[in-house]
Design a protein around this motif. Structure first.
Motif, mmCIF file in Angstrom:
data_model
loop_
_atom_site.group_PDB
_atom_site.id
_atom_site.type_symbol
_atom_site.label_atom_id
_atom_site.label_comp_id
_atom_site.label_asym_id
_atom_site.label_seq_id
_atom_site.Cartn_x
_atom_site.Cartn_y
_atom_site.Cartn_z
ATOM 1 N N MET A 8 69.769 54.309 3.427
ATOM 2 C CA MET A 8 69.744 53.106 1.957
ATOM 3 C C MET A 8 70.260 52.342 1.864
ATOM 4 O O MET A 8 70.772 51.261 1.357
ATOM 5 C CB MET A 8 71.260 54.325 1.181
ATOM 6 C CG MET A 8 70.399 55.389 0.784
ATOM 7 S SD MET A 8 69.209 55.875 -0.474
ATOM 8 C CE MET A 8 70.333 55.495 -2.319
ATOM 9 N N THR A 9 70.260 51.496 3.303
ATOM 10 C CA THR A 9 70.979 50.586 3.199
ATOM 11 C C THR A 9 70.074 48.854 3.217
ATOM 12 O O THR A 9 71.014 48.234 2.902
ATOM 13 C CB THR A 9 70.801 50.190 5.424
ATOM 14 O OG1 THR A 9 71.149 51.588 5.791
ATOM 15 C CG2 THR A 9 71.678 49.195 5.575
ATOM 16 N N GLY A 10 69.091 49.241 2.966
ATOM 17 C CA GLY A 10 67.982 47.804 2.743
ATOM 18 C C GLY A 10 68.254 48.139 0.584
ATOM 19 O O GLY A 10 68.664 47.055 0.152
ATOM 20 N N LEU A 11 68.878 48.890 0.046
ATOM 21 C CA LEU A 11 68.856 49.472 -1.390
ATOM 22 C C LEU A 11 70.134 49.142 -1.258
ATOM 23 O O LEU A 11 71.180 47.938 -2.673
ATOM 24 C CB LEU A 11 68.371 50.953 -1.706
ATOM 25 C CG LEU A 11 68.527 50.568 -2.948
ATOM 26 C CD1 LEU A 11 67.972 49.458 -4.118
ATOM 27 C CD2 LEU A 11 68.801 52.296 -3.812
ATOM 28 N N MET A 12 71.544 49.422 -0.362
ATOM 29 C CA MET A 12 72.800 48.507 -0.780
ATOM 30 C C MET A 12 72.829 47.288 0.081
ATOM 31 O O MET A 12 73.622 46.807 -1.177
ATOM 32 C CB MET A 12 73.570 49.660 0.877
ATOM 33 C CG MET A 12 73.794 51.234 0.068
ATOM 34 S SD MET A 12 74.625 51.145 -0.806
ATOM 35 C CE MET A 12 76.403 51.166 -0.637
ATOM 36 N N TYR A 13 72.284 46.171 0.430
ATOM 37 C CA TYR A 13 72.484 45.093 0.576
ATOM 38 C C TYR A 13 71.952 44.495 -0.748
ATOM 39 O O TYR A 13 71.931 43.581 -1.533
ATOM 40 C CB TYR A 13 71.686 44.627 1.595
ATOM 41 C CG TYR A 13 72.300 44.847 3.326
ATOM 42 C CD1 TYR A 13 73.096 43.761 2.919
ATOM 43 C CD2 TYR A 13 72.035 45.785 3.883
ATOM 44 C CE1 TYR A 13 74.233 43.803 3.756
ATOM 45 C CE2 TYR A 13 73.352 45.563 4.720
ATOM 46 C CZ TYR A 13 73.843 44.794 5.436
ATOM 47 O OH TYR A 13 74.794 45.104 6.680
ATOM 48 N N GLU A 14 70.448 45.364 -1.606
ATOM 49 C CA GLU A 14 69.852 44.607 -2.446
ATOM 50 C C GLU A 14 70.903 44.583 -4.113
ATOM 51 O O GLU A 14 71.199 43.445 -4.233
ATOM 52 C CB GLU A 14 68.724 45.268 -3.115
ATOM 53 C CG GLU A 14 68.106 44.653 -1.778
ATOM 54 C CD GLU A 14 66.115 46.104 -2.034
ATOM 55 O OE1 GLU A 14 65.442 44.948 -3.022
ATOM 56 O OE2 GLU A 14 66.170 46.460 -1.788
ATOM 57 N N ILE A 15 71.920 45.311 -3.755
ATOM 58 C CA ILE A 15 72.807 46.172 -5.064
ATOM 59 C C ILE A 15 73.828 45.188 -4.793
ATOM 60 O O ILE A 15 74.592 44.666 -5.788
ATOM 61 C CB ILE A 15 72.769 47.510 -5.035
ATOM 62 C CG1 ILE A 15 71.517 48.110 -6.101
ATOM 63 C CG2 ILE A 15 74.304 47.869 -6.031
ATOM 64 C CD1 ILE A 15 71.638 50.161 -5.984
#
Length: 242
Positions: free
Chosen positions: A88-95
């Motif tokens: 989830m790290t990438g999605l967390m940075y995007e959000i």
């Protein structure tokens, strides 16, 4: 500024979680995650607030974590293995760009490729590629190309998500592609339920792997041209002089 940890909890067992990951969860007020992963850690962190969403509700899960952090709570978003490897790290940075008052802190974990390799022996001692066979977010045509080019380049190949109820023949299809460039006797392996109850590893040939049925809780390793079976263990030499 609130802290929101993104934590890789490892393959499953508490003993395979890093000390840093365990400390982050101890320091958190709220632990957010996919239902199955929360169930793996719940007993070890009593007194925490646990929030879950089912599979395919990843964006909602991330939003939930940020909303809790905005309330001033210390929050941990957990993922199996390493949160930066199919996590989830990438999605967390995007959000996270929508939540400037929340600071993300990523805590690494032991991904299945590493945890399962230890069960099989030493399959990843030289260059390797990790490829997911799930075509939920990646077109199968692109996965096919990655498989074939990795096989041609003689990488050890680690396969995540090799099968599911809807993708029962995907491992067989992957083996067909690899067999264009590898011998049927190529040493391979798989591990089911890495770091969890029922963990089971098996070393076998590529031809046998081709006809093996696995599930979504299995990770697969396909050796390179140098990989050996040494006393039942999968070993890829690096080339050290003996």
């Amino acid at each position: 500024m609130s802290i929101l940890y993104v934590v890789g909890i490892g393959p499953g067992a508490y003993g395979k979680m890093t000390i840093e990951a365990a400390e982050a969860l101890k320091n958190s007020d709220v632990i957010v995650g996919y239902t199955v992963y929360v169930d793996l850690v719940k007993e070890h962190f009593p007194g925490k607030e646990f929030l879950t969403t089912p599979m395919r509700r990843e964006t909602e899960r991330c939003e939930l974590a940020f909303l809790e952090a905005e309330k001033g709570k210390t929050v941990a978003m957990i993922c199996s293995g390493d949160a930066g490897v199919y996590g989830m790290t990438g999605l967390m940075y995007e959000i996270g760009v929508r939540y400037p008052g929340v600071e993300l802190k990523v805590i690494g974990g032991v991904t299945a490729a590493i945890g399962g390799a230890a069960v099989l022996g030493a399959p990843l001692i030289h260059d390797f590629a990790v490829i997911s066979l799930s075509d939920l977010l990646t077109p199968w045509e692109k996965i096919e190309k990655r498989l074939e080019l990795s096989a041609e380049a003689d990488f050890v190949i680690c396969l995540y998500n090799p099968s599911s109820k809807k993708r029962k023949d995907y491992l067989k299809k992957a083996c067909d592609l690899v067999l264009k460039h590898r011998s049927p006797d190529t040493v391979c392996g798989y591990v089911k339920n890495i770091g969890r109850e029922g963990e089971e590893g098996c070393v076998l040939t590529l031809s046998r792997l081709h006809d093996t049925q696995v599930d979504m809780f299995t990770t697969v390793w396909i050796g390179n041209s140098q990989t050996k079976n040494i006393n039942g263990k999968m070993v890829t030499p690096r080339g050290y002089r003996l």
